[in-house]
Design an enzyme around this catalytic site. Structure first.
Site, PDB file in Angstrom:
ATOM      1  CB  SER A 128      60.471  51.773  73.744  1.00  0.00           C
ATOM      2  OG  SER A 128      59.465  52.129  74.680  1.00  0.00           O
ATOM      3  CG  ASP A 178      59.833  40.801  71.432  1.00  0.00           C
ATOM      4  OD1 ASP A 178      60.074  41.394  72.496  1.00  0.00           O
ATOM      5  OD2 ASP A 178      58.674  40.550  71.032  1.00  0.00           O
ATOM      6  CG  ASP A 213      51.540  37.411  68.738  1.00  0.00           C
ATOM      7  OD1 ASP A 213      50.860  37.760  69.714  1.00  0.00           O
ATOM      8  OD2 ASP A 213      52.763  37.608  68.655  1.00  0.00           O
TER       9      ASP A 213
END
Length: 312
Positions: free
Chosen positions: A186, A255, A14
């Site tokens: 979600s 997460d 990332d």
């Protein structure tokens, strides 16, 4: 032996940067770059470790970015087992735009995994899952991996008496048919899974309970963003409010929610309490840059000091 084992089939390096403005054609001059080990299961392992849990992160790694990811995980003292693959571990780019405060996220698909590489991951999981209380399979499936891969993971966990937690999307979610202890979509992912709009909470609860009634999961925890978290079991449902926070970065908050819930359950807490701890962890994550971890003290402080509103 690890209490929590995480599986990341598609980890990422990332990269987070800042830019004055994101616009077409012009070169975007970036600054303040930071690098974090990422991917759903990697994040869950790092966050659970930060909260004091015993963890083991299993992840695929390839090329120089894969090496960098492992170096970052090692630097955080998170136990891990890398599974070498021929392809190159992907990068993900997050750009924070100073002019608007908006956050732009660019996510690459990841390397193609061969059938042999997939088998090695499953074989290693079969060996490591037996002593684990929880297995968390989290993140997208990379190219070359069949959509029913997480169902194969579920079958292994069922045979090893490990409770499986899954947080994924797309085919990895829709192809799950049985053996999942806790599913964490979600609301968008739940909508895509059942193929209906789910415009209100009643419809969301009904969709989640439909997955439970079909035997696909025992518990469904639906993240609703700023509206909180919906917790659904075969007999009950409740919505827990989010905590107010000024967000620094939303990357990895889901997460952190998963990590907090699983850590709470591993401590023997009842489900509502564990979900409250997950909300505290997600709130702590929103206050950190990039996908960097938080401290256990921050999570405990939020957990102890905020009265989560419960709706039914």
């Amino acid at each position: 032996m690890p209490v929590i084992l995480t599986l990341t089939m598609n980890p990422a390096l990332d990269v987070t940067v800042e830019a004055d403005r994101v616009q077409p054609t012009d070169k975007i001059r970036c600054r303040a770059e930071r690098y974090d080990a990422g991917g759903g299961g990697v994040n869950v392992a790092r966050f659970a470790h930060a909260m004091g849990a015993d963890v083991l992160a299993v992840l695929t790694v390839g090329g120089p970015t894969g090496k960098h990811v492992v170096e970052l995980i090692d630097a955080a003292s998170v136990p891990n087992v890398p599974v070498a693959v021929q392809g190159i571990t992907r990068q993900s780019l997050t750009v924070n735009e100073g002019a608007t405060g908006q956050q732009y996220r660019f996510v690459l698909p990841g390397p193609v995994l061969t059938a042999g590489e997939q088998r090695r991951c499953l074989d290693l999981l079969a060996d490591a899952a037996a002593p684990a209380d929880f297995v968390v399979a989290s993140g997208s499936l990379p190219p070359g991996v069949a959509p029913d891969f997480y169902q194969r993971v579920a079958d292994i966990c069922r045979g090893r008496n490990a409770r499986l937690v899954v947080d994924t999307s797309g085919g990895g979610l829709t192809q799950l048919t049985s053996g999942v202890f806790l599913l964490k979509p979600s609301v968008r992912e739940l909508r895509e899974c059942v193929g209906r709009p789910l415009d209100c909470e009643t419809e969301q609860v009904a969709a989640a309970r439909g997955l439970i009634d079909a035997g696909r999961a025992e518990v469904v925890v639906v993240s609703l963003g700023a509206e909180g978290v919906l917790v659904v079991t075969a007999r009950e449902s409740s919505r827990l409010s989010a905590m107010p926070v000024t967000a620094v970065s939303g990357v990895g908050a889901g997460d952190a929610l998963v990590a907090g819930v699983v850590v709470g359950l591993a401590r023997g807490w009842p489900l509502p309490t564990a979900v409250r701890y997950g909300i505290a962890a997600a709130t702590a994550k929103l206050g950190t840059p990039g996908t960097s971890a938080f401290s256990r003290a921050e999570v405990d402080c939020l957990f102890d000091g905020f009265d989560v509103t419960v709706g039914r």
